[in-house]
Design an enzyme around this catalytic site. Structure first.
Site, PDB file in Angstrom:
ATOM      1  N   PHE A 143       0.864  55.753  44.769  1.00 36.94           N
ATOM      2  CA  PHE A 143       1.030  55.962  46.228  1.00 36.94           C
ATOM      3  C   PHE A 143       1.030  57.165  46.644  1.00 36.94           C
ATOM      4  CE2 PHE A 143       2.632  56.056  50.672  1.00 36.94           C
ATOM      5  CZ  PHE A 143       1.644  55.360  51.258  1.00 36.94           C
ATOM      6  N   ASP A 228       3.970  63.979  42.078  1.00 40.49           N
ATOM      7  CA  ASP A 228       4.163  63.806  43.538  1.00 40.49           C
ATOM      8  C   ASP A 228       5.465  63.224  43.332  1.00 40.49           C
ATOM      9  OD1 ASP A 228       4.768  62.307  45.741  1.00 40.49           O
ATOM     10  OD2 ASP A 228       2.864  61.221  45.891  1.00 40.49           O
ATOM     11  N   LYS A 257       9.966  62.938  51.902  1.00 43.37           N
ATOM     12  CA  LYS A 257      11.152  61.727  52.251  1.00 43.37           C
ATOM     13  C   LYS A 257      12.600  62.404  52.479  1.00 43.37           C
ATOM     14  CE  LYS A 257       9.007  57.680  51.334  1.00 43.37           C
ATOM     15  NZ  LYS A 257       7.626  57.373  50.534  1.00 43.37           N
TER      16      LYS A 257
HETATM   17  C1  LIG Z   1       6.246  57.770  50.765  1.00 45.54           C
HETATM   18  C2  LIG Z   1       5.382  58.498  49.930  1.00 45.54           C
HETATM   19  C3  LIG Z   1       4.149  59.361  50.256  1.00 45.54           C
HETATM   20  C4  LIG Z   1       3.769  59.280  51.738  1.00 45.54           C
HETATM   21  O1  LIG Z   1       4.845  59.989  52.481  1.00 45.54           O
HETATM   22  P1  LIG Z   1       4.685  60.032  54.021  1.00 45.54           P
HETATM   23  O2  LIG Z   1       5.807  60.739  54.722  1.00 45.54           O
HETATM   24  O3  LIG Z   1       4.732  58.566  54.465  1.00 45.54           O
HETATM   25  O4  LIG Z   1       3.269  60.577  54.521  1.00 45.54           O
HETATM   26  C5  LIG Z   1       3.676  59.735  49.272  1.00 45.54           C
HETATM   27  N1  LIG Z   1       3.929  59.780  48.014  1.00 45.54           N
HETATM   28  C6  LIG Z   1       5.025  58.999  47.648  1.00 45.54           C
HETATM   29  C7  LIG Z   1       5.325  58.866  46.226  1.00 45.54           C
HETATM   30  C8  LIG Z   1       5.587  58.254  48.393  1.00 45.54           C
HETATM   31  O5  LIG Z   1       6.858  57.406  47.937  1.00 45.54           O
END
Ligand SMILES: *Cc1c(COP(=O)(O)O)cnc(C)c1O
Length: 409
Positions: A143, A228, A257
């Site tokens: 994700f 990420d 986050k």
């Molecule tokens: C939450 C998340 C995102 C997206 O972040 P948003 O602030 O919702 O756009 C991207 N990568 C990872 C691994 C995440 O947990």
């Protein structure tokens, strides 16, 4: 079940009357919170093991963050990137001092941080090798956010369905499958993007050997390795960034986050050589590097870099993991506890397969807020400063919820 009382129905009606139907919010209306305690509109209190999806690293309304935000609110709110500003410069200086990175691009969310990282990776490949070297290799179940590029790169096809045409040149491979990665990475690869722990996809830790092989393959094929760390970063797994405990260094890292502890901010970090490709005019953001967000993020870094906080992550992780293992053996609800630090997942055992949402709702009833990671995993991502007694209380309530799932008391 009191969560389905009349006032809850009224809440659901109010939501659906004015909100796009994107979400299905839990049947309570939080109105205030402090630390790991959340109070709803009816005055009921919940122990928070969700932490705003790994965002509230210091719990709710931490005094140092309240002080940083209110001080900045009385000083300077917003300028845009027509100017630079002191909080953003200071934050970038600290992020580069604390990591492999030498340059920072500020955004407002994880998706935007990844959008910047992916655009940077493609532009860097284009600058050096031309337009054919543009492929992104990513993981199934990954994700990376909800922009069109990040849903295309993400490993849940349903998230991109119906939004096409989507960006092309993206290959997906199964997590931890070295052979699949070896066949996917080649001369056309611009970047490999990985979450060190595939979080939303079910709390799947990538093996160190797999990450090392990804690094080697990127080096062999002049591709960039992107981590990420939107969910794993900012102390969540026991080090400031997860890569720092894994010994594999990326070329680009994304963070969001917990970086603002609840105030929206994201960033893409890179080496100077890579970052040089995002020359003036190639990318931008109106709010990125906003003084309010950066002032709060500086205060988050003050706290999260303290050795005692990181020690608490390790101690509470061990406590929660042990407690969840016990819940699994007592009730049969979990058959495996996954993850690292305070990013933990209870994988549901066969009799409860597909019922993570039911367990999450049962937990609301017993007074503990949790998350799911897909239909088969209950996830907890509490504040990094959660205390031992709060963690115990959370476990007690999780155990009570688990017992309702298997019909024992
Ligand atoms: C939450 C998340 C995102 C997206 O972040 P948003 O602030 O919702 O756009 C991207 N990568 C990872 C691994 C995440 O947990």
């Amino acid at each position: 079940m009191d969560t389905f009382s009349d006032s809850t129905l009224e809440l659901a009606d109010r939501v659906s009357a004015v909100m796009m139907p994107t979400y299905g919010p839990l049947p309570l209306l939080p109105v205030r919170a402090q630390g790991c305690d959340v109070e709803d509109a009816s005055g009921r209190h919940y122990l928070d093991l969700a932490g705003g999806i790994a965002v509230n690293a210091l719990g709710h309304c931490h005094p140092a963050l309240v002080e940083a935000l209110t001080r900045q609110a009385n000083t300077l709110w917003h300028l845009s990137n027509v100017f630079t500003n002191e909080p953003a410069l200071r934050l970038a200086e600290r992020l580069t001092a604390l990591t492999f990175a030498e340059r920072v691009f500020f955004a407002n969310s994880g998706a935007e941080a990844n959008e910047a990282a992916l655009k940077l990776a493609r532009r860097h490949a284009y600058d050096r090798f031309g337009p054919d070297k543009h492929e992104i290799v990513a993981l199934e179940r990954a994700f990376h956010g909800r922009t069109l590029f990040t849903v295309a790169v993400g490993g849940t096809p349903a998230y991109a369905e119906g939004f096409g045409p989507i960006p092309q040149g993206i290959r997906h491979v199964a997590p931890n499958d070295v052979a699949a990665l070896e066949s996917a990475v080649g001369p056309a690869t611009a970047a490999v993007i990985l979450e060190p722990i595939v979080a939303e996809g079910g709390i799947i830790s990538l093996d160190v050997a797999y990450l090392q092989r990804a690094r080697e393959l990127c080096d062999e094929h002049d591709a960039l390795l992107v981590f990420d760390e939107v969910q794993t970063g900012v102390g969540r797994t026991g080090t400031l960034y997860a890569y720092q405990a894994l010994g594999v260094i990326p070329d680009i890292l994304t963070t969001a986050k917990a970086l603002g502890g609840g105030f929206p901010i994201g960033a893409a970090l890179a080496t100077a050589e890579v970052a040089a490709s995002l020359v003036k005019g190639t990318h931008g953001s109106t709010f990125g590097g906003n003084p309010l967000a950066c002032a709060v993020a500086n205060a988050v870094l003050d706290e999260v870099t303290k050795p005692e906080l990181l020690a608490n992550v390790a101690a509470r992780s061990a406590q929660l993991r042990r407690g969840m293992v016990d819940i699994g053996s007592d009730t049969g609800v979990f058959d495996e506890i996954r993850g690292r630090g305070l990013l933990l997942g209870g994988a549901l055992a066969a009799p409860c397969a597909g019922k993570s949402k039911d367990l999450q709702l049962a937990a609301v009833d017993t007074g503990v807020l949790t998350l799911v990671a897909g239909v088969d995993v209950l996830r907890v991502t509490p504040a990094l400063n959660i205390t031992e007694s709060e963690a115990s209380l959370g476990l007690e309530r999780m155990a009570a919820a688990a017992r309702t799932m298997v019909g024992s008391s």
